[in-house]
Design a protein around this motif. Structure first.
Motif: not given
Length: 144
Positions: A73-77, A83-86
Motif C-alpha cells: 500500500k505504501v511502497g514503490v511497487i 495483484p500478483d503479489i496480493e
C-alpha cells in the motif's frame, strides 16, 4: 573383570518404527518455515522501511503477511505487480491457516475427538471475564 549383563538386554538402541503421519506433520512444519523465509525475502524486496524490516525478524507468519500487505500500500511497487503479489499473499495466508490447524491441533482436545481426528480445536475458557478496570469475576468458579 567381566561385566555382567542381563540376558536379552543390549546397549544398542532399538530401531524405531517410522510414523508416516508424524513425518507428514514435520514436512508441513518445514514448509511453514520455508514460507516464513520467503515472506521475509519478499518483504525485503518490497519494503524500504528499515524499522519494518527489523520487526520482521521476530514476526510470525500472519504478521509477515500483514507487513507485506502494508508495504504494497505504501511502497514503490509498480501497480501491475500488486495483484500478483496480493494473490501470493492470499495463498500464503490460506496455507498458514491450514498449517496451524494441523500442527496446533495435533494434541489438543476437540469437540468430536482428540487431536487430528477432528481438526477443529476448541478454545477453553476458564470463566474469567476481565473488565477495562482490571477487575476479574469468576462466576464459572462459583463466585457470586
Amino acid at each position: 573383570m567381566r561385566r555382567r549383563t542381563m540376558p536379552g538386554m543390549t546397549t544398542d538402541a532399538a530401531p524405531r518404527e517410522r510414523n508416516p503421519f508424524l513425518e507428514a506433520v514435520g514436512r508441513v512444519t518445514v514448509a511453514g518455515a520455508e514460507l516464513d523465509f520467503g515472506l521475509r525475502s519478499l518483504l525485503g524486496a518490497i519494503a524500504h522501511e528499515p524499522t519494518l524490516l527489523m520487526y520482521a525478524n521476530a514476526a510470525n507468519t500472519s504478521q509477515l503477511i500483514e507487513f507485506c500487505r502494508l508495504s504494497l500500500k505504501v511502497g514503490v511497487i509498480a501497480d501491475e505487480h500488486v495483484p500478483d503479489i496480493e494473490a501470493c499473499l492470499t495463498r500464503a495466508d490460506k496455507f498458514r491457516e491450514r498449517r496451524n490447524t494441523i500442527v496446533h491441533a495435533l494434541y489438543m482436545p476437540t469437540e468430536s475427538g482428540i487431536g487430528i481426528e477432528a481438526m477443529n480445536p476448541t478454545r477453553k475458557k476458564f470463566g474469567y471475564n476481565s473488565t477495562p478496570n482490571g477487575a476479574i469475576s469468576g462466576r464459572a468458579c462459583g463466585d457470586p
